[in-house]
Design a protein around this motif. Sequence first.
Motif, mmCIF file in Angstrom:
data_model
loop_
_atom_site.group_PDB
_atom_site.id
_atom_site.type_symbol
_atom_site.label_atom_id
_atom_site.label_comp_id
_atom_site.label_asym_id
_atom_site.label_seq_id
_atom_site.Cartn_x
_atom_site.Cartn_y
_atom_site.Cartn_z
ATOM 1 N N GLN A 46 0.841 -1.206 0.000
ATOM 2 C CA GLN A 46 0.000 0.000 0.000
ATOM 3 C C GLN A 46 0.875 1.256 0.000
ATOM 4 O OE1 GLN A 46 -2.780 0.137 3.252
ATOM 5 N NE2 GLN A 46 -3.448 2.219 2.756
ATOM 6 N N LEU A 47 1.928 1.253 0.826
ATOM 7 C CA LEU A 47 2.821 2.419 0.889
ATOM 8 C C LEU A 47 3.551 2.621 -0.443
ATOM 9 C CD1 LEU A 47 4.291 2.079 4.491
ATOM 10 C CD2 LEU A 47 2.702 3.824 3.661
ATOM 11 N N ASN A 48 3.941 1.525 -1.102
ATOM 12 C CA ASN A 48 4.588 1.636 -2.414
ATOM 13 C C ASN A 48 3.628 2.234 -3.441
ATOM 14 O OD1 ASN A 48 7.236 0.829 -1.954
ATOM 15 N ND2 ASN A 48 6.726 -1.348 -2.132
ATOM 16 N N ALA A 49 2.349 1.808 -3.379
ATOM 17 C CA ALA A 49 1.347 2.362 -4.302
ATOM 18 C C ALA A 49 1.171 3.854 -4.031
ATOM 19 C CB ALA A 49 0.022 1.627 -4.138
ATOM 20 N N GLU A 50 1.099 4.232 -2.750
ATOM 21 C CA GLU A 50 0.967 5.652 -2.397
ATOM 22 C C GLU A 50 2.197 6.441 -2.835
ATOM 23 O OE1 GLU A 50 0.049 6.032 1.775
ATOM 24 O OE2 GLU A 50 -1.753 4.792 1.603
ATOM 25 N N LEU A 51 3.372 5.840 -2.691
ATOM 26 C CA LEU A 51 4.605 6.501 -3.124
ATOM 27 C C LEU A 51 4.601 6.718 -4.641
ATOM 28 C CD1 LEU A 51 7.484 7.552 -2.530
ATOM 29 C CD2 LEU A 51 8.288 5.194 -2.801
ATOM 30 N N THR A 52 4.159 5.698 -5.377
ATOM 31 C CA THR A 52 4.068 5.821 -6.838
ATOM 32 C C THR A 52 3.096 6.939 -7.220
ATOM 33 O OG1 THR A 52 4.584 3.470 -7.107
ATOM 34 C CG2 THR A 52 3.525 4.571 -8.965
ATOM 35 N N ASP A 53 1.930 6.965 -6.548
ATOM 36 C CA ASP A 53 0.947 8.033 -6.809
ATOM 37 C C ASP A 53 1.542 9.399 -6.486
ATOM 38 O OD1 ASP A 53 -0.876 6.159 -7.588
ATOM 39 O OD2 ASP A 53 -2.091 6.233 -5.751
ATOM 40 N N ALA A 54 2.242 9.486 -5.348
ATOM 41 C CA ALA A 54 2.833 10.765 -4.939
ATOM 42 C C ALA A 54 3.889 11.214 -5.949
ATOM 43 C CB ALA A 54 3.445 10.646 -3.541
ATOM 44 N N LYS A 55 4.708 10.259 -6.431
ATOM 45 C CA LYS A 55 5.720 10.615 -7.439
ATOM 46 C C LYS A 55 5.047 11.099 -8.719
ATOM 47 C CE LYS A 55 9.563 7.621 -6.036
ATOM 48 N NZ LYS A 55 10.350 6.441 -6.381
#
Length: 137
Positions: A46-55
């Motif tokens: 989930q954090l990786n998905a959020e990081l990808t979205d944030a990037k």
Amino acid sequence: SSANSSASALKVANELAELKDTNAAHTTTIQSMEEEQSLTEKTITQLNAELTDAKSSANLAEKQYEGLKDTIRTLQEENDELKRANSDLINRVVSEKEKSIDEINKMNEMCERLQREVEMLREYQKQQEKRGRGGWR
């Protein structure tokens, strides 16, 4: 010897029971740790998905920022050009007005001179008429 054997068997049975208890405790601990690992992996995903979205959002915001900077630069250049054109136009209009004023002043002077000449000619005509009637000849 039978008592020794029984004591030995009892001791082995107790050790076996302790090992089973320890094994059951370890199995419970392993299950608990596996559940915790599964939750941790889900959290990481989930954090990786959020990081990808944030990037992705940051990249989009940066592109928009660059686009806005380019637009501002273009508008500033257009504004500078319009200011120059406006200044040139004002200077040209002022110059043309000054020329018009000069021409109007020259025409006014000419009108005044012509009015004086007309007045002089009228006076001359009146005098000529008086002489013609008065018989000064």
